[in-house]
Design a protein around this motif. Structure first.
Motif, mmCIF file in Angstrom:
data_model
loop_
_atom_site.group_PDB
_atom_site.id
_atom_site.type_symbol
_atom_site.label_atom_id
_atom_site.label_comp_id
_atom_site.label_asym_id
_atom_site.label_seq_id
_atom_site.Cartn_x
_atom_site.Cartn_y
_atom_site.Cartn_z
ATOM 1 N N VAL A 1 -3.802 14.349 -15.015
ATOM 2 C CA VAL A 1 -4.259 14.540 -13.401
ATOM 3 C C VAL A 1 -4.746 13.138 -13.199
ATOM 4 O O VAL A 1 -4.317 12.666 -11.903
ATOM 5 N N ALA A 2 -5.566 12.492 -13.786
ATOM 6 C CA ALA A 2 -6.140 10.961 -13.567
ATOM 7 C C ALA A 2 -4.819 10.139 -13.278
ATOM 8 O O ALA A 2 -4.922 9.413 -12.581
ATOM 9 N N GLN A 3 -3.649 10.166 -13.913
ATOM 10 C CA GLN A 3 -2.711 9.259 -14.086
ATOM 11 C C GLN A 3 -1.733 9.429 -12.762
ATOM 12 O O GLN A 3 -1.581 8.605 -11.922
ATOM 13 N N ALA A 4 -1.697 10.646 -12.286
ATOM 14 C CA ALA A 4 -1.165 10.980 -11.049
ATOM 15 C C ALA A 4 -2.077 10.457 -9.836
ATOM 16 O O ALA A 4 -1.598 10.014 -8.876
ATOM 17 N N CYS A 5 -3.409 10.760 -9.948
ATOM 18 C CA CYS A 5 -4.160 10.251 -8.878
ATOM 19 C C CYS A 5 -4.198 8.717 -8.746
ATOM 20 O O CYS A 5 -4.128 8.396 -7.829
ATOM 21 N N HIS A 6 -4.273 8.192 -9.826
ATOM 22 C CA HIS A 6 -4.454 6.606 -9.746
ATOM 23 C C HIS A 6 -2.998 6.108 -9.150
ATOM 24 O O HIS A 6 -2.895 5.376 -8.235
ATOM 25 N N ALA A 7 -1.904 6.606 -9.628
ATOM 26 C CA ALA A 7 -0.550 6.383 -8.921
ATOM 27 C C ALA A 7 -0.592 6.589 -7.507
ATOM 28 O O ALA A 7 0.110 5.750 -6.661
ATOM 29 N N ALA A 8 -0.983 7.706 -7.151
ATOM 30 C CA ALA A 8 -0.894 8.358 -5.727
ATOM 31 C C ALA A 8 -1.671 7.305 -4.773
ATOM 32 O O ALA A 8 -1.359 6.984 -3.881
ATOM 33 N N LEU A 9 -2.828 6.840 -5.445
ATOM 34 C CA LEU A 9 -4.107 6.293 -4.718
ATOM 35 C C LEU A 9 -3.422 4.681 -4.445
ATOM 36 O O LEU A 9 -3.441 4.183 -3.454
ATOM 37 N N ALA A 10 -2.728 4.199 -5.585
ATOM 38 C CA ALA A 10 -2.493 2.952 -5.509
ATOM 39 C C ALA A 10 -1.148 2.632 -4.684
ATOM 40 O O ALA A 10 -1.233 1.668 -3.762
ATOM 41 N N VAL A 11 -0.274 3.654 -4.572
ATOM 42 C CA VAL A 11 0.839 3.590 -3.563
ATOM 43 C C VAL A 11 0.364 3.700 -2.285
ATOM 44 O O VAL A 11 0.925 2.972 -1.399
ATOM 45 N N VAL A 12 -0.385 4.589 -1.880
ATOM 46 C CA VAL A 12 -1.220 4.657 -0.456
ATOM 47 C C VAL A 12 -1.905 3.524 -0.073
ATOM 48 O O VAL A 12 -1.633 2.863 1.073
ATOM 49 N N HIS A 13 -2.817 2.873 -1.140
ATOM 50 C CA HIS A 13 -3.356 1.760 -0.822
ATOM 51 C C HIS A 13 -2.536 0.490 -0.352
ATOM 52 O O HIS A 13 -2.684 -0.194 0.474
ATOM 53 N N ALA A 14 -1.269 0.369 -1.344
ATOM 54 C CA ALA A 14 -0.217 -0.929 -1.024
ATOM 55 C C ALA A 14 0.412 -0.604 0.332
ATOM 56 O O ALA A 14 0.883 -1.559 0.767
ATOM 57 N N HIS A 15 0.708 0.729 0.835
ATOM 58 C CA HIS A 15 1.543 0.975 1.919
ATOM 59 C C HIS A 15 0.473 1.556 3.013
ATOM 60 O O HIS A 15 1.227 2.153 3.774
ATOM 61 N N TYR A 16 -0.663 1.148 3.109
ATOM 62 C CA TYR A 16 -1.784 1.809 3.970
ATOM 63 C C TYR A 16 -1.138 1.544 5.521
ATOM 64 O O TYR A 16 -1.164 2.342 6.410
ATOM 65 N N GLY A 17 -0.578 0.416 5.877
ATOM 66 C CA GLY A 17 -0.275 -0.136 7.045
ATOM 67 C C GLY A 17 1.126 0.642 7.800
ATOM 68 O O GLY A 17 1.359 0.329 8.844
ATOM 69 N N GLN A 18 1.706 1.191 6.571
ATOM 70 C CA GLN A 18 3.219 1.759 7.103
ATOM 71 C C GLN A 18 2.867 2.943 7.864
ATOM 72 O O GLN A 18 1.969 4.045 7.835
ATOM 73 N N ALA A 19 3.331 3.204 8.892
ATOM 74 C CA ALA A 19 3.394 4.344 9.965
ATOM 75 C C ALA A 19 3.605 5.839 9.179
ATOM 76 O O ALA A 19 2.568 6.594 9.756
ATOM 77 N N ASP A 20 4.466 5.927 8.370
ATOM 78 C CA ASP A 20 4.462 7.501 7.586
ATOM 79 C C ASP A 20 3.190 7.540 6.878
ATOM 80 O O ASP A 20 2.677 8.626 6.676
ATOM 81 N N THR A 21 2.804 6.446 6.285
ATOM 82 C CA THR A 21 1.543 6.692 5.261
ATOM 83 C C THR A 21 0.537 7.048 6.339
ATOM 84 O O THR A 21 -0.418 7.963 5.739
#
Length: 170
Positions: free
Chosen positions: A78-98
């Motif tokens: 579960v931690a692996q999934a959380c890390h990946a999900a948070l990292a990609v949202v962080h990296a694409h925070y300014g994108q409209a769909d995010t």
């Protein structure tokens, strides 16, 4: 090969936090807290005047990590999934769909799929890269093991075809 540190350019200075303030100059969207109901994309109209598109975040986790001989505990997976999900949202925070996805609050849709092994995860990463689909391969450290891929939030119809051969994680 060590995984790059994603967060160094977007961190809030520790000394600013200790003094009760915050230094938001480097990346204000990540550093400044949002007030309840103050989501930046909450009032954004759907493209073309249609009703809102169904946004989904796909997370693909290696299923072999939970089986013998690796036998990772459920919490570690579960931690692996959380890390990946948070990292990609962080990296694409300014994108409209995010932003629109985050504004959904309790209505966010996340689908967790299973890749059979590291080879299947690597093949998926290559496919996503070839099709310019924003994603993050999470590399667990210090083991240096690719464990998970998370896509930034997308309309389902834009990415589903690349994920349809993966089953829901059980």
């Amino acid at each position: 090969m060590a995984a790059p540190n994603l967060f160094t350019q977007h961190t809030v200075r520790d000394d600013a936090l200790l003094q009760g303030g915050r230094d938001c100059t480097s990346f204000p969207a990540c550093s400044a807290p949002l007030l309840p109901g103050a989501f930046p994309y909450a009032k954004m109209a759907a493209p073309g005047g249609r009703s809102a598109r169904a946004l989904v975040q796909y997370v693909v986790l290696r299923g072999d990590l939970q089986r013998e001989p690796l036998s990772w505990p459920l919490g570690a997976l579960v931690a692996q999934a959380c890390h990946a999900a948070l990292a990609v949202v962080h990296a694409h925070y300014g994108q409209a769909d995010t932003g629109a996805y985050l504004a959904e609050g309790g209505s966010m849709r996340t689908v967790v799929l299973e890749a059979l092994d590291e080879g299947a995860l690597t093949t998926l990463a290559e496919t996503l890269k070839q099709h310019n689909i924003d994603h993050k391969v999470w590399i667990e450290q210090p083991e240096n093991i690719a464990t998970c891929i998370a896509l930034r939030p997308y309309p389902k119809e834009e990415v589903h075809q690349h994920l349809k051969n993966f089953r829901l994680l059980k």
